[in-house]
Design a protein around this motif. Structure first.
Motif, mmCIF file in Angstrom:
data_model
loop_
_atom_site.group_PDB
_atom_site.id
_atom_site.type_symbol
_atom_site.label_atom_id
_atom_site.label_comp_id
_atom_site.label_asym_id
_atom_site.label_seq_id
_atom_site.Cartn_x
_atom_site.Cartn_y
_atom_site.Cartn_z
ATOM 1 N N UNK A 50 -6.497 -3.260 -1.941
ATOM 2 C CA UNK A 50 -7.483 -3.532 -0.900
ATOM 3 C C UNK A 50 -6.988 -3.089 0.475
ATOM 4 N N UNK A 51 -5.711 -3.394 0.771
ATOM 5 C CA UNK A 51 -5.154 -3.010 2.065
ATOM 6 C C UNK A 51 -5.099 -1.511 2.248
ATOM 7 N N UNK A 52 -4.739 -0.804 1.190
ATOM 8 C CA UNK A 52 -4.681 0.657 1.263
ATOM 9 C C UNK A 52 -6.092 1.229 1.414
ATOM 10 N N UNK A 53 -7.049 0.661 0.709
ATOM 11 C CA UNK A 53 -8.430 1.149 0.828
ATOM 12 C C UNK A 53 -8.947 0.973 2.250
ATOM 13 N N UNK A 54 -8.692 -0.182 2.819
ATOM 14 C CA UNK A 54 -9.164 -0.441 4.187
ATOM 15 C C UNK A 54 -8.507 0.508 5.177
ATOM 16 N N UNK A 55 -7.210 0.675 5.078
ATOM 17 C CA UNK A 55 -6.491 1.531 6.032
ATOM 18 C C UNK A 55 -6.868 2.994 5.875
ATOM 19 N N UNK A 56 -7.067 3.438 4.643
ATOM 20 C CA UNK A 56 -7.338 4.859 4.391
ATOM 21 C C UNK A 56 -8.784 5.249 4.640
ATOM 22 N N UNK A 57 -9.670 4.248 4.596
ATOM 23 C CA UNK A 57 -11.091 4.566 4.702
ATOM 24 C C UNK A 57 -11.689 5.049 3.399
ATOM 25 N N UNK A 58 -10.925 4.978 2.319
ATOM 26 C CA UNK A 58 -11.416 5.357 0.997
ATOM 27 C C UNK A 58 -11.972 4.101 0.326
ATOM 28 N N UNK A 59 -13.127 4.223 -0.326
ATOM 29 C CA UNK A 59 -13.764 3.049 -0.922
ATOM 30 C C UNK A 59 -12.826 2.382 -1.924
ATOM 31 N N UNK A 60 -12.846 1.060 -1.902
ATOM 32 C CA UNK A 60 -11.942 0.293 -2.766
ATOM 33 C C UNK A 60 -12.126 0.653 -4.237
ATOM 34 N N UNK A 61 -13.367 0.881 -4.655
ATOM 35 C CA UNK A 61 -13.627 1.242 -6.053
ATOM 36 C C UNK A 61 -12.927 2.532 -6.434
ATOM 37 N N UNK A 62 -12.934 3.489 -5.510
ATOM 38 C CA UNK A 62 -12.264 4.766 -5.767
ATOM 39 C C UNK A 62 -10.761 4.572 -5.899
ATOM 40 N N UNK A 63 -10.180 3.781 -5.016
ATOM 41 C CA UNK A 63 -8.736 3.549 -5.071
ATOM 42 C C UNK A 63 -8.366 2.844 -6.370
ATOM 43 N N UNK A 64 -9.136 1.830 -6.755
ATOM 44 C CA UNK A 64 -8.863 1.132 -8.011
ATOM 45 C C UNK A 64 -8.987 2.070 -9.206
ATOM 46 N N UNK A 65 -10.002 2.918 -9.194
ATOM 47 C CA UNK A 65 -10.234 3.810 -10.329
ATOM 48 C C UNK A 65 -9.098 4.809 -10.493
ATOM 49 N N UNK A 66 -8.584 5.331 -9.378
ATOM 50 C CA UNK A 66 -7.574 6.396 -9.458
ATOM 51 C C UNK A 66 -6.141 5.864 -9.497
ATOM 52 N N UNK A 67 -5.898 4.706 -8.866
ATOM 53 C CA UNK A 67 -4.509 4.244 -8.743
ATOM 54 C C UNK A 67 -4.230 2.915 -9.455
ATOM 55 N N UNK A 68 -5.240 2.106 -9.660
ATOM 56 C CA UNK A 68 -5.164 0.907 -10.507
ATOM 57 C C UNK A 68 -4.338 -0.238 -9.950
ATOM 58 N N UNK A 69 -3.186 0.028 -9.309
ATOM 59 C CA UNK A 69 -2.276 -1.057 -8.938
ATOM 60 C C UNK A 69 -1.381 -0.631 -7.780
ATOM 61 N N UNK A 70 -0.729 -1.585 -7.097
ATOM 62 C CA UNK A 70 0.252 -1.236 -6.060
ATOM 63 C C UNK A 70 1.386 -0.372 -6.594
#
Length: 210
Positions: A50-70
Motif C-alpha cells: 500500500x505504501x509503495x502504491x501511494x508513493x509511486x502513484x501506481x494503483x494498488x491493484x496493479x502493484x499487488x498483481x505484479x509484486x504480491x508482497x514486500x
C-alpha cells in the motif's frame, strides 16, 4: 550507492535513471523508486504494498498483481539493480583497486543517504527466501564483475595465473561484511587495508588457485 567511478557491490541500486521502454517499464521504475524511498524511511519491516502504491502513484491493484508482497518488491529492486552498468576502478595496482572496492562496500552501508536502504535490503534477505535469492544473485553478479580487476592483475604478473578471481574478491570483502552486518562494528580505513593485505597475501601464496 553514491555515483562514483568506482562504485562497488553495495546492495543499493542506483536511483534516478528512468529506463527506456513503454508503460510497463515506466510503471516498474516508478514502483522501484518508491520501494527504495520507503525502505530508506521505514526499513523492511515498514515496507508495504500500500505504501509503495501511494508513493509511486501506481494503483494498488496493479502493484499487488505484479509484486504480491514486500519481499517481492525488495527482490525486484535488487533484480533491476543487477543489470545496471557498473564501472570499476583501474589504477594499475591490484591493491589499490581492491581497496577502492572495499571502501565502496563500507560506504554503501554507512553513507547517510544510501546506508538505510542497503541495510533494509540485507534485512529483507535475512527474513524472506525471495529477497535472499535476489540478494545472492545480485552479489554473485557483482563479484563476477569485480573479478575483472583481478584478471588485469594476473595479466600484469601480480598474481599466479590460476588465481580464482571471484574468490579473491569475496575474501577481500568478507571481513567487512562481517563487521557491517554481524557485529555492527565501525569499519576504519585501516580495517579495509588489513582485509586487502590479508586477501592478497593468501592469493600470492596460491590459496585461491583453481
Amino acid at each position: 550507492m553514491k555515483k562514483t567511478a568506482n562504485a562497488t557491490e553495495s546492495p543499493l541500486p542506483d536511483a534516478g535513471t528512468v529506463r527506456p521502454g513503454g508503460r510497463t517499464a515506466r510503471t516498474r521504475e516508478a514502483v522501484r523508486q518508491a520501494t527504495l524511498a520507503e525502505l530508506a524511511e521505514k526499513g523492511f519491516p515498514g515496507l508495504t504494498v500500500e505504501g509503495v502504491a501511494t508513493r509511486s502513484g501506481v494503483h494498488k491493484t496493479t502493484v499487488y498483481r505484479r509484486w504480491r508482497s514486500p519481499a517481492a518488491l525488495a527482490a525486484d529492486a535488487l533484480g533491476l539493480a543487477e543489470a545496471d552498468p557498473w564501472p570499476l576502478p583501474d589504477t594499475g595496482s591490484l591493491a589499490e583497486d581492491l581497496e577502492s572496492l572495499a571502501a565502496q562496500v563500507v560506504e554503501g552501508f554507512t553513507d547517510p543517504l544510501t546506508g538505510p536502504v542497503t541495510r533494509a535490503l540485507v534485512a529483507a534477505a535475512a527474513q524472506t527466501p525471495e529477497a535472499a535469492l535476489a540478494l545472492r544473485s545480485y552479489l554473485t553478479t557483482r563479484h563476477r564483475q569485480a573479478a575483472a580487476v583481478v584478471h588485469r592483475a594476473v595479466a600484469r604478473g601480480e598474481l599466479p595465473a590460476a588465481t580464482d578471481a571471484e574468490e579473491l574478491v569475496r575474501a577481500t570483502v568478507a571481513p567487512l561484511y562481517y563487521r557491517l552486518c554481524i557485529t555492527t562494528e565501525p569499519v576504519s580505513p585501516q580495517d579495509t587495508a588489513r582485509a586487502v593485505t590479508a586477501a592478497l597475501a593468501a592469493a600470492r601464496a596460491g590459496a585461491f588457485s583453481r
